[in-house]
Write a protein that holds these residues in place. Structure first.
Motif, mmCIF file in Angstrom:
data_model
loop_
_atom_site.group_PDB
_atom_site.id
_atom_site.type_symbol
_atom_site.label_atom_id
_atom_site.label_comp_id
_atom_site.label_asym_id
_atom_site.label_seq_id
_atom_site.Cartn_x
_atom_site.Cartn_y
_atom_site.Cartn_z
ATOM 1 N N VAL A 162 1.006 -8.712 8.627
ATOM 2 C CA VAL A 162 0.504 -7.637 7.759
ATOM 3 C C VAL A 162 0.585 -6.295 8.473
ATOM 4 O O VAL A 162 0.990 -5.282 7.887
ATOM 5 C CB VAL A 162 -0.945 -7.951 7.322
ATOM 6 C CG1 VAL A 162 -1.561 -6.756 6.599
ATOM 7 C CG2 VAL A 162 -0.971 -9.180 6.434
ATOM 8 N N TYR A 163 0.217 -6.284 9.766
ATOM 9 C CA TYR A 163 0.255 -5.027 10.516
ATOM 10 C C TYR A 163 1.682 -4.505 10.638
ATOM 11 O O TYR A 163 1.923 -3.304 10.529
ATOM 12 C CB TYR A 163 -0.354 -5.233 11.898
ATOM 13 C CG TYR A 163 -0.296 -3.986 12.758
ATOM 14 C CD1 TYR A 163 -1.166 -2.924 12.537
ATOM 15 C CD2 TYR A 163 0.642 -3.876 13.781
ATOM 16 C CE1 TYR A 163 -1.103 -1.779 13.311
ATOM 17 C CE2 TYR A 163 0.712 -2.736 14.561
ATOM 18 C CZ TYR A 163 -0.166 -1.685 14.322
ATOM 19 O OH TYR A 163 -0.093 -0.553 15.083
ATOM 20 N N LEU B 8 -0.964 -14.049 10.766
ATOM 21 C CA LEU B 8 -0.941 -13.349 9.480
ATOM 22 C C LEU B 8 -1.274 -11.876 9.661
ATOM 23 O O LEU B 8 -0.656 -10.998 9.038
ATOM 24 C CB LEU B 8 -1.935 -14.021 8.525
ATOM 25 C CG LEU B 8 -1.983 -13.473 7.094
ATOM 26 C CD1 LEU B 8 -0.632 -13.667 6.413
ATOM 27 C CD2 LEU B 8 -3.088 -14.157 6.298
#
Length: 552
Positions: free
Chosen positions: A355-356, A351
């Motif tokens: 997100v990064y 996750l």
């Protein structure tokens, strides 16, 4: 005439197809030229006693066969003799037994045969005998009890294998003393085959050959194994308090009849706890293996059951064998937690990566503005400018306002809002300076090179292949490895007509496309386009008074 010889599994005389009282017509066979004696099957009936008469007839004749001993075919002592048998003797014969109040008849079919060509036997007239490998076995020469000499002594027997002598030189093969047999000390598969025994029978001064052929089959012996525990194996098992458990003990062996039994605290399990009831069983397995076992149920495990070992015993060859099992409380299983935690950690990392990847630019810009001031003073790299800006000057045929973007919008955002120091060719250079020298010097003094692109190659005034400016830029980029930022003012479908240096930079660094317009709202450093440009720009140590200025 047929008995089960010791050391053999089975003898099946082919020559007697039916030799009992139940046969309607009993078949009998003999080799031509050899003597034989046929007995009447009904004389073995329990109803008969010593007071009876036995008479032989040629079938269809009412005249009894002679009792004259010198006749080739005669009856003597209840037997029908052929000394010797001839081919024309084949046919039906009848024996009649008369007692005080009844009589009984039986038909015998005699077939006189010849040996197969080139052999000492007939392939259909053989005794089948079976022995087991790895054991001692016997080859029996059967049905010779009526062929003793005048002194009631068994004559000497000569043996052949596949009609050849000499096989008795094998030291495993021994003539059984006092028996019409060969003893095989250790049977192997090579011992199978056709064995012929031959003796000489003397009658009325004449000698006759008497032969028998046995087909010996070797079967694999069942595996002999020492009894051993299958379960338990001096082990422990984890069971919950109050749960139900089946305590089972089983033993594998090559013998039947073993009786394993359970004990606990030196007493039988049903004495230790009256609710324990043993059940014994025995099962046959392939290759002669037997599995013997016993089991009992603990319907509800109690605290006392954890205190003792449960022993299983069996006795074999006057020795006692023992194995035990012990109940234990279950150890708390942390494996599930570890697996769950590991999966959660992997999911969290996955996750974070997603997100990064989505917010990478915003994260990097936030890090520069928030964390860089805390890292202390940065060592100077000797550069004066944050970026060298190279753009195509507008010509009358060009439709794109590259001058407006390079001279107005770019400085507004990067210099005034973000605090960068730019060298813009056409703004910061002085008239009369050598273009190649200025370009080479300023690029070496810059941390980045920003090249602004438009779709029309004809609009490039400084990036044409033959221009000296282009050569200077290309050499600086290749030699110094300065990072390039390409900005497309419009979507460029094809780079085929672009200068080679531009195609090289596009392939290596990619390009950022301008998506705004020339209005005031496109001049904000917080738009997506300017965030991408700032992401590729070096970090700044000091920001301006603007809220969008970045710290290095």
């Amino acid at each position: 005439m047929f008995t089960q010889p010791e050391g053999t599994e089975e003898i099946k005389p082919v020559v007697f197809q039916c030799f009992n009282e139940e046969c309607v017509i009993c078949n009998y066979f003999v080799l031509v030229g050899e003597p034989t004696a046929i007995s009447c099957p009904v004389i073995t009936l329990p109803m008969l006693h010593s007071d009876y008469n036995l008479t032989w007839y040629r079938n269809g004749s009412n005249m009894p066969i002679t009792t004259e001993r010198r006749a080739r075919i005669h009856q003597r002592k209840g037997l029908l003799w052929f000394i010797p048998a001839a081919l024309e003797d084949s046919g039906l014969y009848e024996c009649e037994v008369r007692s005080l109040n009844r009589s009984k008849q039986k038909i015998i079919n005699l077939k006189v045969f010849k040996n197969d060509n080139g052999l000492c036997f007939n392939g259909e007239m053989k005794y089948d005998q079976i022995v087991k490998s790895a054991n001692a076995g016997k080859i029996i020469c059967p049905d010779l009890e009526n062929f003793k000499d005048e002194d009631n002594i068994n004559p000497e027997i000569h043996w052949y294998k596949e009609c050849k002598s000499g096989f008795l030189e094998d030291k495993r093969l021994v003539l059984a003393e006092g028996e019409n047999a060969i003893l095989i000390l250790n049977v192997t598969i090579q011992d199978k085959g056709n064995y012929t025994c031959r003796m000489v029978y003397t009658y009325m001064g004449k000698q006759y050959n008497v032969s028998r052929t046995m087909n010996l089959e070797v079967k694999e012996s069942p595996l002999k194994m020492r009894p051993e525990f299958i379960y338990p194996n001096n082990n422990t098992i984890e069971v919950e308090l109050g749960s139900h458990v089946v305590m089972e003990c089983n033993v594998s062996s090559g013998v039947y009849g073993l009786l394993p039994y359970w004990q606990v605290n030196d007493e039988d399990v049903d004495s230790f706890d009256s609710t324990y009831r043993e059940q014994f069983y025995e099962e046959g397995m392939p290759h002669g293996i037997a599995v013997s076992g016993t089991k009992f149920n603990i319907s509800e495990v109690k605290l006392k059951d954890y205190a003792y070992k449960f022993f299983c015993h069996f006795i074999y060859d006057s020795q006692e064998f023992t194995s035990y099992i012990k109940l234990e409380h279950p150890v708390q299983n942390i494996r599930g937690y570890l697996i769950g935690g590991g999966i959660s950690l992997i999911f969290l990392l996955f996750l974070i990566l997603i997100v990064y990847k989505i917010f990478k630019i915003d994260i990097v810009l936030w890090y520069r503005s928030s964390c860089h001031p805390l890292l202390g003073k940065k060592v100077s790299d000797g550069k004066i400018y944050d970026a060298y800006v190279l753009y195509p000057k507008n010509r009358e045929s060009c439709l794109y306002s590259s001058d407006i973007f390079a001279l107005k919008i770019l400085p507004e955002v990067l210099e005034r809002q973000c605090g960068y120091n730019l060298f813009i060719f056409g703004r910061n250079d002085l008239a009369g300076e050598a273009v190649i020298d200025v370009t080479d010097e300023k690029i070496h003094q810059s941390r980045r090179v920003i090249i602004i692109l438009v779709p029309e190659p004809s609009c490039y005034g400084i990036l044409e292949d033959a221009s000296e400016k282009h050569l200077a830029v290309y050499n600086a980029l290749i030699q110094d490895g300065i990072k390039i930022i390409l900005i497309e003012l419009e979507k460029i479908e094809d780079y085929a007509n672009m200068p080679e240096s531009i195609k090289y930079v596009k392939q290596k660094y990619g390009a950022i496309r301008w998506t705004g317009d020339f209005s005031e709202r496109s001049h904000s450093a917080s738009t997506r386009f300017w965030k991408k440009v700032r992401y590729h720009m070096p970090s700044r140590k000091h920001g301006s008074s603007s809220g969008f200025h970045l710290s290095s």
